[in-house]
Design a protein around this motif. Structure first.
Motif, short mmCIF file in Angstrom:
data_model
loop_
_atom_site.label_atom_id
_atom_site.label_comp_id
_atom_site.label_asym_id
_atom_site.label_seq_id
_atom_site.Cartn_x
_atom_site.Cartn_y
_atom_site.Cartn_z
N GLU A 1 65.10 139.30 -0.77
CA GLU A 1 65.21 138.84 -2.15
C GLU A 1 66.56 138.20 -2.44
N VAL A 2 67.56 138.52 -1.62
CA VAL A 2 68.88 137.91 -1.76
C VAL A 2 69.14 136.92 -0.62
N VAL A 3 68.80 137.31 0.60
CA VAL A 3 69.14 136.51 1.78
C VAL A 3 68.39 135.17 1.79
N ASP A 4 67.08 135.20 1.61
CA ASP A 4 66.29 133.97 1.73
C ASP A 4 66.70 132.89 0.73
N PRO A 5 66.84 133.18 -0.57
CA PRO A 5 67.24 132.12 -1.51
C PRO A 5 68.59 131.50 -1.20
N LEU A 6 69.55 132.32 -0.72
CA LEU A 6 70.87 131.77 -0.41
C LEU A 6 70.83 130.89 0.83
N LEU A 7 69.98 131.25 1.81
CA LEU A 7 69.86 130.43 3.01
C LEU A 7 69.13 129.12 2.73
N GLU A 8 68.30 129.10 1.69
CA GLU A 8 67.54 127.90 1.36
C GLU A 8 68.35 126.90 0.55
N GLY A 9 69.54 127.28 0.11
CA GLY A 9 70.37 126.40 -0.71
C GLY A 9 70.74 125.13 0.02
N GLY A 10 71.02 124.08 -0.73
CA GLY A 10 71.40 122.81 -0.14
C GLY A 10 72.81 122.83 0.39
N ALA A 11 73.21 121.69 0.96
CA ALA A 11 74.53 121.60 1.61
C ALA A 11 75.67 121.86 0.63
N ASN A 12 75.49 121.44 -0.64
CA ASN A 12 76.57 121.58 -1.61
C ASN A 12 76.41 122.81 -2.49
N SER A 13 75.49 123.68 -2.14
CA SER A 13 75.26 124.87 -2.96
C SER A 13 76.42 125.85 -2.82
N GLN A 14 76.89 126.32 -3.96
CA GLN A 14 77.90 127.37 -4.02
C GLN A 14 77.35 128.46 -4.94
N TYR A 15 77.73 129.70 -4.65
CA TYR A 15 77.17 130.81 -5.41
C TYR A 15 78.29 131.68 -5.97
N ARG A 16 78.20 131.92 -7.27
CA ARG A 16 79.14 132.80 -7.97
C ARG A 16 78.47 134.17 -8.11
N ILE A 17 79.18 135.21 -7.73
CA ILE A 17 78.64 136.56 -7.83
C ILE A 17 79.51 137.36 -8.79
N LEU B 1 68.80 141.26 11.98
CA LEU B 1 67.43 141.43 11.52
C LEU B 1 67.08 140.31 10.55
N PRO B 2 65.96 139.62 10.74
CA PRO B 2 65.57 138.54 9.84
C PRO B 2 65.43 139.04 8.40
N GLY B 3 65.99 138.30 7.46
CA GLY B 3 65.88 138.65 6.05
C GLY B 3 66.77 139.79 5.60
N GLN B 4 67.61 140.31 6.49
CA GLN B 4 68.49 141.43 6.14
C GLN B 4 69.95 141.02 6.34
N ALA B 5 70.84 141.55 5.51
CA ALA B 5 72.26 141.22 5.62
C ALA B 5 73.09 142.33 5.02
N CYS B 6 74.39 142.28 5.32
CA CYS B 6 75.34 143.24 4.76
C CYS B 6 76.19 142.53 3.72
N SER C 1 63.78 135.68 6.46
CA SER C 1 62.72 136.63 6.81
C SER C 1 61.60 135.95 7.59
N THR C 2 61.46 134.62 7.42
CA THR C 2 60.42 133.89 8.15
C THR C 2 60.72 133.80 9.63
N ALA C 3 61.93 134.14 10.05
CA ALA C 3 62.28 134.09 11.48
C ALA C 3 61.87 135.36 12.19
N GLY C 4 61.14 136.24 11.56
CA GLY C 4 60.75 137.50 12.17
C GLY C 4 59.96 137.32 13.44
N GLY C 5 59.05 136.31 13.48
CA GLY C 5 58.26 136.09 14.68
C GLY C 5 59.12 135.72 15.85
N GLU C 6 60.15 134.88 15.61
CA GLU C 6 61.03 134.48 16.71
C GLU C 6 61.80 135.67 17.25
#
Length: 337
Positions: free
Chosen positions: A79-95, A14-19, A119-124
Motif C-alpha cells: 500500500e506504500v511501496v507500490d505507489p512510490l515505485l510507480e511515480g514518474g522520474a520527477n516525482s518527489q514525496y513529502r512525508i 521481499l516484493p512489495g515490502q520495505a523498511c 508486489s507484482t515482482a513476486g513471481g520473479e
C-alpha cells in the motif's frame, strides 16, 4: 529540524515490502501515523493505493529502534511501496510523521531506495528462489566418476607398443652372438626412445590448453552498456541496470547523466544519480544536490525547479560519508533556514 526518512529494501528482499527508516525524530516511538504527499499535484496517498487531495494517515502502533540506535524502523507493505515505485522520474514525496492526537509532528522527504521490488515482482522472486533450491540436486551431476571413461582408453594406449619391444628379442637368433647382442641393445634403445617420444607427445596433446584471458571482451561490453544508442533502444530500467553494472567512474557517469538530460531521458538521469549517490559517491551526490539547490539550479526538462528539501537530503547524504565536507555542511544548514 526536518526528519530524514528512507524507504529501504529488506534483507532478504521481499516484493512489495520495505523498511521505513526515520532519523532525527524527537517524539515517542508508539502510536504514530504518517501521511505521504506527492509534489506534482499535491495529492495524498490513500488506502487502496490511490491518490486524493485529502490527507490520509497510515497508523503504526510502534516503531522499533534500529540496531545503530540512531533511527526508528517500521515495515510497510504494497500500500506504500507500490505507489512510490510507480511515480514518474520527477516525482518527489513529502512525508509527515506525527503522534496520534496532540503531540510531536515533523516533515521530511521520502523516496524509494535502490533494490526495492513492487508486489507484482513476486513471481520473479519465487522463480529465483526455486532456482536456488534446485542447486542441491544439480550438484551430483558434476561428479567426477565420468573422468575415468575419458582417461582409461588413453592410459591403455602406451601399453600397446610393448609387443614392438618384444619382437626384436625373437627375431635376431640367426645373427652371430656378438653382433646380435649389440644390435638388440641398439634396437631396444631406439624402441624405448620412440615409446618415450610417443608418450610425451600424447601427454602434451592431452594437456588442457591455457585459458584465454576474458578481459579483452569486458571493455567492449562496458563501453556499449552506457552509450546513447543503448539509452535510446533499451527500456529505461534495463539500461540503468546494465550501465550501473559496467561501473563507469564518476566523471564518465556525469557525462552519461548529462546525455540523458539532453535526450530528455529524465528517469535514466534520476536513477543513475540516486544509485551512485546512495552508494556513497560524494561527487555524484553533490551534483545531484545542485540539480535542486536554488543556488546552483540550471532549469531543464528533467529538473525544472528548485527543491530545498531534496537538495538538503543529498547534502546530508554526503555528510554521512564525509562529515568534514565544508560546502555540503554550509549548503545543508542554509537550506534548513
Amino acid at each position: 529540524m526536518p526528519i530524514r526518512v528512507d524507504l529501504l529494501a529488506l534483507e532478504p528482499n521481499l516484493p512489495g515490502q520495505a523498511c521505513l527508516t526515520v532519523k532525527k525524530w524527537q517524539g515517542a516511538e508508539e502510536h504514530l501515523e504518517f501521511s505521504i504527499q506527492r509534489n506534482q499535484d499535491h495529492f495524498y496517498l490513500q488506502e487502496g493505493q490511490v491518490w486524493s487531495n485529502n490527507p490520509f494517515w497510515f497508523q503504526v502502533s510502534r516503531f522499533s529502534v534500529a540496531a545503530s540506535g540512531e533511527a526508528l524502523e517500521a515495515q510497510v507493505g504494497p500500500e506504500v511501496v507500490d505507489p512510490l515505485l510507480e511515480g514518474g522520474a520527477n516525482s518527489q514525496y513529502r512525508i509527515e510523521l506525527r503522534e496520534q492526537g496532540p503531540g510531536q509532528s515533523d516533515v521530511g522527504v521520502v523516496r524509494p531506495g535502490m533494490g526495492l521490488l513492487p508486489s507484482t515482482a513476486g513471481g520473479e522472486t519465487r522463480s529465483t528462489y526455486g532456482a536456488a533450491q534446485l542447486s542441491t540436486p544439480i550438484a551430483p551431476q558434476a561428479q567426477i566418476p565420468e573422468l575415468p571413461e575419458l582417461v582409461l582408453p588413453e592410459t591403455e594406449a602406451p601399453a600397446e607398443p610393448e609387443p614392438l619391444a618384444a619382437e626384436p628379442v625373437y627375431t635376431p637368433p640367426p645373427a652371430p652372438a656378438k653382433k646380435s647382442n649389440k644390435g638388440l641393445i641398439g634396437l631396444l634403445i631406439v624402441v624405448l626412445l620412440l615409446i618415450a617420444a610417443a608418450v610425451g607427445f600424447w601427454l602434451i596433446k592431452r594437456a588442457p590448453a591455457p585459458a584465454a584471458p576474458a578481459v579483452a571482451a569486458t571493455p567492449t561490453a562496458d563501453a556499449e552498456a552506457c552509450t546513447v544508442e543503448s539509452m535510446n533502444s533499451l527500456p529505461e530500467l534495463t539500461f540503468v541496470q546494465t550501465c550501473i553494472k559496467a561501473a563507469p567512474d564518476s566523471a564518465r557517469l556525469l557525462e552519461i547523466i548529462n546525455q540523458a538530460k539532453a535526450g530528455k531521458h529524465c528517469g535514466v538521469a534520476q536513477r543513475l544519480y540516486a544509485n551512485r549517490a546512495q552508494a556513497g559517491d560524494a561527487l555524484i551526490a553533490n551534483a545531484y544536490a545542485h540539480e535542486y539547490d536554488p543556488k546552483y539550479l540550471q532549469a531543464s526538462d528533467c529538473f525544472p525547479a528548485a527543491d530545498n528539501a531534496t537538495a538538503a537530503y543529498w547534502y546530508e547524504t554526503i555528510l554521512t560519508q564525509d562529515p568534514n565536507n565544508a560546502e555540503a555542511r554550509q549548503r545543508f544548514e542554509e537550506l534548513q533556514k
